[in-house]
Write a protein that holds these residues in place. Sequence first.
Motif, PDB file in Angstrom:
ATOM      1  N   GLY A  16       0.826  -1.203   0.000  1.00  0.00           N
ATOM      2  CA  GLY A  16       0.000   0.000   0.000  1.00  0.00           C
ATOM      3  C   GLY A  16       0.855   1.244   0.000  1.00  0.00           C
ATOM      4  O   GLY A  16       1.784   1.390  -0.799  1.00  0.00           O
ATOM      5  N   LYS A  17       0.596   2.166   0.932  1.00  0.00           N
ATOM      6  CA  LYS A  17       1.188   3.492   0.871  1.00  0.00           C
ATOM      7  C   LYS A  17       1.988   3.834   2.123  1.00  0.00           C
ATOM      8  O   LYS A  17       1.688   3.403   3.229  1.00  0.00           O
ATOM      9  N   LEU A  18       3.009   4.676   1.925  1.00  0.00           N
ATOM     10  CA  LEU A  18       3.763   5.319   3.000  1.00  0.00           C
ATOM     11  C   LEU A  18       3.298   6.767   3.085  1.00  0.00           C
ATOM     12  O   LEU A  18       3.191   7.453   2.056  1.00  0.00           O
ATOM     13  N   VAL A  19       3.034   7.233   4.297  1.00  0.00           N
ATOM     14  CA  VAL A  19       2.437   8.559   4.465  1.00  0.00           C
ATOM     15  C   VAL A  19       3.178   9.335   5.542  1.00  0.00           C
ATOM     16  O   VAL A  19       3.501   8.801   6.606  1.00  0.00           O
ATOM     17  N   VAL A  20       3.439  10.610   5.245  1.00  0.00           N
ATOM     18  CA  VAL A  20       4.037  11.537   6.208  1.00  0.00           C
ATOM     19  C   VAL A  20       2.932  12.426   6.753  1.00  0.00           C
ATOM     20  O   VAL A  20       2.132  12.987   5.987  1.00  0.00           O
ATOM     21  N   THR A  21       2.864  12.548   8.072  1.00  0.00           N
ATOM     22  CA  THR A  21       1.840  13.387   8.700  1.00  0.00           C
ATOM     23  C   THR A  21       2.448  14.714   9.136  1.00  0.00           C
ATOM     24  O   THR A  21       3.618  14.790   9.505  1.00  0.00           O
ATOM     25  N   VAL A  22       1.631  15.752   9.091  1.00  0.00           N
ATOM     26  CA  VAL A  22       2.099  17.103   9.399  1.00  0.00           C
ATOM     27  C   VAL A  22       1.185  17.709  10.457  1.00  0.00           C
ATOM     28  O   VAL A  22      -0.037  17.794  10.271  1.00  0.00           O
ATOM     29  N   ALA A  23       1.765  18.137  11.575  1.00  0.00           N
ATOM     30  CA  ALA A  23       0.988  18.769  12.645  1.00  0.00           C
ATOM     31  C   ALA A  23       0.670  20.212  12.285  1.00  0.00           C
ATOM     32  O   ALA A  23       1.429  20.875  11.572  1.00  0.00           O
ATOM     33  N   TRP A  24      -0.451  20.712  12.779  1.00  0.00           N
ATOM     34  CA  TRP A  24      -0.850  22.103  12.530  1.00  0.00           C
ATOM     35  C   TRP A  24      -0.820  22.841  13.865  1.00  0.00           C
ATOM     36  O   TRP A  24      -1.679  22.667  14.716  1.00  0.00           O
ATOM     37  N   ASP A  25       0.203  23.648  14.041  1.00  0.00           N
ATOM     38  CA  ASP A  25       0.362  24.383  15.294  1.00  0.00           C
ATOM     39  C   ASP A  25      -0.263  25.771  15.236  1.00  0.00           C
ATOM     40  O   ASP A  25      -0.952  26.202  16.144  1.00  0.00           O
ATOM     41  N   GLN A  26       0.001  26.485  14.123  1.00  0.00           N
ATOM     42  CA  GLN A  26      -0.489  27.850  13.986  1.00  0.00           C
ATOM     43  C   GLN A  26      -0.934  28.087  12.559  1.00  0.00           C
ATOM     44  O   GLN A  26      -0.417  27.466  11.621  1.00  0.00           O
ATOM     45  N   PRO A  27      -1.917  28.978  12.344  1.00  0.00           N
ATOM     46  CA  PRO A  27      -2.314  29.317  10.977  1.00  0.00           C
ATOM     47  C   PRO A  27      -1.209  30.145  10.305  1.00  0.00           C
ATOM     48  O   PRO A  27      -0.369  30.726  10.986  1.00  0.00           O
ATOM     49  N   PRO A  28      -1.181  30.185   8.963  1.00  0.00           N
ATOM     50  CA  PRO A  28      -0.192  31.001   8.276  1.00  0.00           C
ATOM     51  C   PRO A  28      -0.395  32.471   8.570  1.00  0.00           C
ATOM     52  O   PRO A  28      -1.499  32.912   8.890  1.00  0.00           O
ATOM     53  N   SER A  29       0.650  33.245   8.447  1.00  0.00           N
ATOM     54  CA  SER A  29       0.567  34.672   8.738  1.00  0.00           C
ATOM     55  C   SER A  29      -0.446  35.335   7.826  1.00  0.00           C
ATOM     56  O   SER A  29      -0.531  35.036   6.645  1.00  0.00           O
TER      57      SER A  29
END
Length: 317
Positions: free
Chosen positions: A301-314
């Motif tokens: 199947g697939k390899l997946v990288v996860t990304v945390a969301w700490d703050q909205p973009p400026s």
Amino acid sequence: MKAISYSRYGGPEVLGLGELPEPKVGPDSVLVKVRAAAVNPVDWKCREGYLDGALDAVFPVVPGWDVSGVVVRPGVAVTEFGVGDEVIGYVREDFLSRGTLAEYVAAPVRTLARKPRNLTFEEAAGLPLAGLTAYQVLVGRLEVKRGETILVHAAAGGVGSLAVQLGRHLGARVIGTASESNHDFVRSLGGEPVTYGEGLAERVRGLAPEGVDAAFDTIGGETTKVSANLLAPEGRLISVADPEVVDYGGRYHFVRPDAGDLLHLTELAEQGAISVHVDRTYPLEQAAEAHRHSQEGRTRGKLVVTVAWDQPPSGLL
């Protein structure tokens, strides 16, 4: 924003986590907060420079073309998506630079569709490139029909596993090559597994004595030649791994972004016709390890990288 990038071609060691400017959002693009990004074999091939003859690299390059996430800023001409929409995308441009292994990506709307409601962000991230490849080959190029027998190589991999499911959805009988350890997985997708390697042709002929109506080569090299020899009269062959397939009467295919095709995949996922198997997930800082794993070629199947969301973009809030 935090992003994985490389400033020269090379192995996984050239990948580094650092700070890069937030992407500018063009009129026909949206800024997507990345929740997950799949890693595909083409990513390490780009990183090592194998596609340098076709795609300019504008360093530093953020790798990755697959994404699932949330729209946080639409471009001024965009009517298709709004803030808060959950989307998936095959965000490929005609040069290497602005990839998806980052907190944010500016994605042209032509590369996006809404995220399947029944998939997690991790599962959804694995759908675009692999799903589009399978869909465009089986539906657009091979024109698979109900009752036909098709051969899918690397049937337990990202593209192959989706091709098996799509082939079955189209009403075809699917024979899939895989290691013995993945035979049960291929069966669970609706395919008939055969072990690849020496003697493959004989094993496939044992299941399809008259030959297969269509073959989908995802490996290249000797596999391309074997596939051509296993075709029934008037059989069709497509390779996504070997341009020299034309020497055997087949055709080569390189997947393209297509919002309509991607939406169709979203609908198939919501209908339960296709699913995405996530083999392993990695946090953003371990993206180099995900590349190493992909390069080993043993992914189910697939390899997946996860990304945390700490703050909205400026400038967003």
